[in-house]
Design an enzyme around this catalytic site. Sequence first.
Site, PDB file in Angstrom:
ATOM      1  N   HIS A   1      -3.579  -4.942   0.551  1.00 52.93           N
ATOM      2  CA  HIS A   1      -2.915  -5.424   1.775  1.00 52.93           C
ATOM      3  C   HIS A   1      -3.051  -6.936   1.856  1.00 52.93           C
ATOM      4  CE1 HIS A   1      -2.494  -1.567   4.058  1.00 52.93           C
ATOM      5  NE2 HIS A   1      -3.434  -1.192   3.211  1.00 52.93           N
TER       6      HIS A   1
ATOM      7  N   CYS B   1       0.839  -1.202   0.000  1.00 51.48           N
ATOM      8  CA  CYS B   1       0.000   0.000   0.000  1.00 51.48           C
ATOM      9  C   CYS B   1       0.875   1.255   0.000  1.00 51.48           C
ATOM     10  CB  CYS B   1      -0.975  -0.053   1.171  1.00 51.48           C
ATOM     11  SG  CYS B   1      -2.464   0.895   0.817  1.00 51.48           S
TER      12      CYS B   1
ATOM     13  N   GLU C   1      -1.720  -9.000   3.700  1.00 52.66           N
ATOM     14  CA  GLU C   1      -1.607  -9.559   5.067  1.00 52.66           C
ATOM     15  C   GLU C   1      -2.957  -9.887   5.689  1.00 52.66           C
ATOM     16  OE1 GLU C   1      -0.625  -6.528   4.184  1.00 52.66           O
ATOM     17  OE2 GLU C   1      -1.228  -4.990   5.626  1.00 52.66           O
TER      18      GLU C   1
HETATM   19  N1  GLN Z   1      -1.927   6.637   2.774  1.00 48.86           N
HETATM   20  C1  GLN Z   1      -1.992   5.898   1.572  1.00 48.86           C
HETATM   21  C2  GLN Z   1      -3.332   6.027   0.875  1.00 48.86           C
HETATM   22  O1  GLN Z   1      -4.308   6.439   1.460  1.00 48.86           O
HETATM   23  C3  GLN Z   1      -1.670   4.448   1.827  1.00 48.86           C
HETATM   24  C4  GLN Z   1      -2.731   3.774   2.629  1.00 48.86           C
HETATM   25  C5  GLN Z   1      -2.243   2.525   3.292  1.00 48.86           C
HETATM   26  O2  GLN Z   1      -1.045   2.254   3.332  1.00 48.86           O
HETATM   27  N2  GLN Z   1      -3.149   1.764   3.847  1.00 48.86           N
HETATM   28  O3  GLN Z   1      -3.457   5.727  -0.292  1.00 48.86           O
END
Ligand code: GLN
Length: 565
Positions: A534, A404, A536
């Site tokens: 994500h 992410c 995970e």
């Molecule tokens: N802050 C980034 C976004 O909003 C990444 C989000 C995250 O890592 N969950 O796109």
Amino acid sequence: MKYVVVSGGVISGIGKGVIASSTGLLFKTRGLKVSAIKIDPYMNIDAGTMSPLEHGEVFVLDDGGEVDLDLGNYERYLNITLTRENNITTGKIYSQVIERERKGDYLGKTVQVVPHITDAIQDWIERVARIPVDDSGEEPDVCIVELGGTVGDIESAPFVEALRQFQFRVGVENFALIHVSLVPVVNGEQKTKPTQVAVRDLRGLGLSADIVACRCTQKLEKPTTDKIAMFCHVGPDQVVVVHDVNSIYHVPILLEQQKIIQQLSKKLKIESIAIPHQYIEKGATLWNDWKLLTNTHDRMFETVTIALVGKYTHLKDSYISVVKSLEHSALKCQRKLTINWVEATDLEPESNVSNRVNFHKAWHEVCSADGILVPGGFGSRGTEGMIAACKWARENKVPYLGVCLGLQIAVIEFARNVLGLSDAQSEELVDEKPEVPAIVFMPETSKTRLGGTMRLGLRPTKFQENTEWSKLRKLYGGGDTVLERHRHRYEVNPALVSDLEKAGLPFIGKDENGERMEVFELKDHPWFVGTQYHPEYLSRVLSPSIPYFGFLAASAGILNEYIRE
Ligand code: GLN
């Protein structure tokens, strides 16, 4: 439906979640279908707007629910898929009751905590416990209900009262309670007073413990158990201990040895449930696999070291699913996992002026690791440090996984140092619109309403044409679509994609319309992968998340063997 409530006394954060999940797992090994509900007595509607440093990781479900990290424990231990409704908060209950009041549902009545709030809580539990959560598609037999915080808190009072009423609503033979307490060891002596007081408080509120589960640094001595039994109105075999063990995978084994399931089954008349033969067999296999896994865990000697470069490293629970995914992968690779926790700001040149020791320590942790991981995160703090760590991984051919924010970091790094766009930046990380926006705001999300407005939940990623070479794709099984969970507000700038790809950063996975960049992978690198999703959140003890597994295997130097297999 059989309900097993897990409450806590003395202090919070002593492992109620693990005890709740382990008990659920043991029921599952008997062939029963198990679901779980977590009650969080805070006012927030969900965990989505809470800082990970406050309350640990925000866990994300298939349906996009942003929930307490304990739901992650349940999904991983029980191999189930929960819904946002499996996490009850004070905020959710009150907003439901207030909405009904405005509609006129209680017309003529004074709306009160008892009975309106307590009824709403009981209705919610009964309704959600019945939602099928596993691949059988059938209603569960047992629902574990974990009450967050400690009994006696002002916040949890309506929930405790609701549960007191609930035992009579569902029938006492369908309701059991495990109270988790702490037995401190002072000057070598095991102290039972905090447990006595905690159980007395609970009984004063009309709930009695069927099991008193004691957390302790050591095994309980016989006189300690006897004393707890005597003062807590239970038999000695209803007192179990979960002493400190070298891995939490041992907790189900500890509880099994102390016959917790036999005790609970007696109270719950479990023998009245007809369990189909194939479920009993499946449960037995699960138990064997679990025992095998814990044995493997104890016999691993070769190590693999991962540098986790993040901004919430002072609270390890902020990255619990990331750590679990690495653990699951390390188990499969038969490597002992060491995590070097690196606070990303310590890697930044400006900050080292005030603390050079931390700067050198942090870089030592990065440079001596076998792999570098940049997990998700929000806001600008530490991001220049992450970019520096990512550059190091790319240039020195050290395995890198960016999740992410970690994908976005790698794209900025690549744009700056390979494309030569030194002003490349993410719109999230600066106040003014950046000169070269490498990462941009996604229009369907919101910058002003923060609760539940991100791109959330399970969504498909399509592998692009001519990406059969991809190591990640091969590990996923070679198919063209994968489903993973998302949580983000920003994305790779589509206008920059063709330049990035021409310069050697291929986006091998995109969303179903080909508009959103989901995965990149460098070709001539042992493992340099970023995922906008994500992975995970879907990792399981016995089937680790693929991107994490590939990363860990590459870090251990054994990825090619797996790919050949
Ligand atoms: N802050 C980034 C976004 O909003 C990444 C989000 C995250 O890592 N969950 O796109």
